[in-house]
Design a protein around this motif. Structure first.
Motif, PDB file in Angstrom:
ATOM      1  N   SER B  24     -21.553  75.637 -23.903  1.00  0.00           N
ATOM      2  CA  SER B  24     -20.292  76.026 -23.270  1.00  0.00           C
ATOM      3  C   SER B  24     -19.242  76.186 -24.357  1.00  0.00           C
ATOM      4  N   TYR B  25     -18.323  77.090 -24.145  1.00  0.00           N
ATOM      5  CA  TYR B  25     -17.277  77.342 -25.125  1.00  0.00           C
ATOM      6  C   TYR B  25     -15.948  77.538 -24.425  1.00  0.00           C
ATOM      7  N   LYS B  26     -14.879  77.658 -25.211  1.00  0.00           N
ATOM      8  CA  LYS B  26     -13.544  77.562 -24.610  1.00  0.00           C
ATOM      9  C   LYS B  26     -12.729  78.844 -24.658  1.00  0.00           C
ATOM     10  N   THR B  27     -12.920  79.659 -25.691  1.00  0.00           N
ATOM     11  CA  THR B  27     -12.051  80.826 -25.833  1.00  0.00           C
ATOM     12  C   THR B  27     -12.836  82.119 -25.701  1.00  0.00           C
ATOM     13  N   SER B  28     -12.117  83.219 -25.691  1.00  0.00           N
ATOM     14  CA  SER B  28     -12.741  84.536 -25.649  1.00  0.00           C
ATOM     15  C   SER B  28     -13.541  84.757 -26.935  1.00  0.00           C
ATOM     16  N   ILE B  29     -14.689  85.397 -26.812  1.00  0.00           N
ATOM     17  CA  ILE B  29     -15.551  85.575 -27.966  1.00  0.00           C
ATOM     18  C   ILE B  29     -15.947  87.033 -28.166  1.00  0.00           C
ATOM     19  N   ASN B  30     -16.330  87.376 -29.411  1.00  0.00           N
ATOM     20  CA  ASN B  30     -16.931  88.675 -29.705  1.00  0.00           C
ATOM     21  C   ASN B  30     -18.435  88.616 -29.480  1.00  0.00           C
ATOM     22  N   ASN B  31     -19.024  87.526 -29.945  1.00  0.00           N
ATOM     23  CA  ASN B  31     -20.449  87.319 -29.727  1.00  0.00           C
ATOM     24  C   ASN B  31     -20.773  85.841 -29.803  1.00  0.00           C
ATOM     25  N   LEU B  32     -21.978  85.512 -29.415  1.00  0.00           N
ATOM     26  CA  LEU B  32     -22.464  84.131 -29.485  1.00  0.00           C
ATOM     27  C   LEU B  32     -23.824  84.174 -30.163  1.00  0.00           C
ATOM     28  N   GLN B  33     -24.036  83.251 -31.075  1.00  0.00           N
ATOM     29  CA  GLN B  33     -25.276  83.239 -31.845  1.00  0.00           C
ATOM     30  C   GLN B  33     -25.980  81.899 -31.674  1.00  0.00           C
ATOM     31  N   TRP B  34     -27.277  81.929 -31.736  1.00  0.00           N
ATOM     32  CA  TRP B  34     -28.085  80.703 -31.709  1.00  0.00           C
ATOM     33  C   TRP B  34     -28.818  80.572 -33.038  1.00  0.00           C
ATOM     34  N   TYR B  35     -28.819  79.327 -33.534  1.00  0.00           N
ATOM     35  CA  TYR B  35     -29.481  79.009 -34.785  1.00  0.00           C
ATOM     36  C   TYR B  35     -30.412  77.830 -34.598  1.00  0.00           C
ATOM     37  N   ARG B  36     -31.387  77.754 -35.474  1.00  0.00           N
ATOM     38  CA  ARG B  36     -32.340  76.654 -35.473  1.00  0.00           C
ATOM     39  C   ARG B  36     -32.277  75.959 -36.822  1.00  0.00           C
ATOM     40  N   GLN B  37     -32.432  74.631 -36.809  1.00  0.00           N
ATOM     41  CA  GLN B  37     -32.435  73.870 -38.047  1.00  0.00           C
ATOM     42  C   GLN B  37     -33.569  72.858 -38.017  1.00  0.00           C
ATOM     43  N   ASN B  38     -34.513  73.042 -38.917  1.00  0.00           N
ATOM     44  CA  ASN B  38     -35.535  72.029 -39.096  1.00  0.00           C
ATOM     45  C   ASN B  38     -34.952  70.892 -39.922  1.00  0.00           C
ATOM     46  N   SER B  39     -35.495  69.707 -39.747  1.00  0.00           N
ATOM     47  CA  SER B  39     -34.943  68.513 -40.365  1.00  0.00           C
ATOM     48  C   SER B  39     -34.773  68.694 -41.868  1.00  0.00           C
ATOM     49  N   GLY B  40     -33.544  68.469 -42.347  1.00  0.00           N
ATOM     50  CA  GLY B  40     -33.289  68.525 -43.781  1.00  0.00           C
ATOM     51  C   GLY B  40     -33.221  69.920 -44.367  1.00  0.00           C
ATOM     52  N   ARG B  41     -33.199  70.936 -43.523  1.00  0.00           N
ATOM     53  CA  ARG B  41     -33.190  72.311 -44.024  1.00  0.00           C
ATOM     54  C   ARG B  41     -31.917  73.043 -43.598  1.00  0.00           C
ATOM     55  N   GLY B  42     -31.767  74.253 -44.115  1.00  0.00           N
ATOM     56  CA  GLY B  42     -30.645  75.087 -43.704  1.00  0.00           C
ATOM     57  C   GLY B  42     -30.889  75.696 -42.331  1.00  0.00           C
ATOM     58  N   LEU B  43     -29.862  76.313 -41.781  1.00  0.00           N
ATOM     59  CA  LEU B  43     -29.971  76.927 -40.464  1.00  0.00           C
ATOM     60  C   LEU B  43     -30.585  78.312 -40.563  1.00  0.00           C
ATOM     61  N   VAL B  44     -31.332  78.668 -39.539  1.00  0.00           N
ATOM     62  CA  VAL B  44     -31.968  79.982 -39.472  1.00  0.00           C
ATOM     63  C   VAL B  44     -31.497  80.676 -38.210  1.00  0.00           C
ATOM     64  N   HIS B  45     -31.051  81.910 -38.358  1.00  0.00           N
ATOM     65  CA  HIS B  45     -30.554  82.675 -37.222  1.00  0.00           C
ATOM     66  C   HIS B  45     -31.694  83.040 -36.275  1.00  0.00           C
ATOM     67  N   LEU B  46     -31.457  82.848 -34.980  1.00  0.00           N
ATOM     68  CA  LEU B  46     -32.464  83.189 -33.972  1.00  0.00           C
ATOM     69  C   LEU B  46     -32.102  84.472 -33.225  1.00  0.00           C
ATOM     70  N   ILE B  47     -30.904  84.507 -32.689  1.00  0.00           N
ATOM     71  CA  ILE B  47     -30.552  85.627 -31.825  1.00  0.00           C
ATOM     72  C   ILE B  47     -29.032  85.718 -31.697  1.00  0.00           C
ATOM     73  N   LEU B  48     -28.531  86.924 -31.553  1.00  0.00           N
ATOM     74  CA  LEU B  48     -27.113  87.173 -31.364  1.00  0.00           C
ATOM     75  C   LEU B  48     -26.944  87.955 -30.068  1.00  0.00           C
ATOM     76  N   ILE B  49     -26.015  87.521 -29.241  1.00  0.00           N
ATOM     77  CA  ILE B  49     -25.735  88.236 -28.001  1.00  0.00           C
ATOM     78  C   ILE B  49     -24.244  88.578 -27.979  1.00  0.00           C
ATOM     79  N   ARG B  50     -23.934  89.836 -27.728  1.00  0.00           N
ATOM     80  CA  ARG B  50     -22.550  90.287 -27.753  1.00  0.00           C
ATOM     81  C   ARG B  50     -21.880  90.013 -26.416  1.00  0.00           C
ATOM     82  N   SER B  51     -20.578  90.026 -26.425  1.00  0.00           N
ATOM     83  CA  SER B  51     -19.831  89.639 -25.223  1.00  0.00           C
ATOM     84  C   SER B  51     -20.065  90.586 -24.053  1.00  0.00           C
TER      85      SER B  51
END
Lengths: 112, 112
Positions: B24-51
């Motif tokens: 859930s989010y609070k303000t108007s957005i351009n897009n929303l993205q989901w990321y995955r992070q394995n333990s101790g690693r950097g984030l990896v982009h999964l998917i982007l959905i536009r408003s």
């Protein structure tokens, strides 16, 4: 392509010491950013840059400086380290904030 | 301040089951993205959905966006042990500032 690289991987500092966390990308991305990740807090934006010579503050900029003299590099400087800056720091880059972000592997910093 | 808030904070399922995470989010957005992070690693982009999009698929991932409720969901179908990770949503705020704001994440554990 190496993607986004960060050095060092680990660092231990004493309170009051200064240091620079390095971040470089070889994808010719204009947008770069620094985040810190603390347990239960998600990622919080420290500083970001939309291109060489242009930087701006994020949510938690206090105690950190950045500069962007080239497209490739975006170093993060800790001016006088404090225990509250113990965290994992991630650098990211993208074509723009509206696009997917590519993250580096992170730097785990401990301030004693 | 945190824009996205994920729910649940932690999720434990068996291999083959579906996993659903909400943001859930609070303000108007351009897009929303989901990321995955394995333990101790950097984030990896999964998917982007536009408003202006309501649903998007990528392999076993399905993302929905409801801008009227300011919420998004990530569904992972037929989960595998390798899906064990933390999942974060990130919002590209429509405020004129060039920054992504991350939520606190959902920790997913998939047991064999």
């Amino acid at each position: 392509n190496a993607g986004v690289t960060q050095t060092p991987k680990f660092q231990v500092l004493k309170t009051g010491q200064s240091m620079t966390l390095q971040c470089a990308q070889d994808m010719n991305h204009e947008y770069m950013s620094w985040y810190r990740q603390d347990p239960g807090m998600g990622l919080r934006l420290i500083h970001y840059s939309v291109g060489a010579g242009i930087t701006d503050q994020g949510e938690v900029p206090n105690g950190y400086n950045v500069s962007r003299s080239t497209t490739e590099d975006f170093p993060l400087r800790l001016l006088s380290a404090a225990p509250s800056q113990t965290s994992v720091y991630f650098c990211a880059s993208s074509q723009g904030v509206h696009n997917e972000q590519f993250f580096g592997p992170g730097t785990r910093l401990t301030v004693l | 301040s945190q824009q996205g808030e994920e729910d649940p904070q932690a999720l434990s399922i068996q291999e083959g089951e579906n996993a659903t995470m909400n943001c859930s989010y609070k303000t108007s957005i351009n897009n929303l993205q989901w990321y995955r992070q394995n333990s101790g690693r950097g984030l990896v982009h999964l998917i982007l959905i536009r408003s202006n999009e309501r649903e998007k698929h990528s392999g076993r991932l399905r993302v929905t966006l409801d801008t009227s409720k300011k919420s998004s969901s990530l569904l992972i179908t037929a989960s595998r042990a390798a899906d064990t990770a933390s999942y974060f949503c990130a919002t590209d705020e429509n405020t004129g500032f060039q920054k992504l704001v991350f939520g606190t994440g959902t920790r997913l554990l998939v047991s064999p």
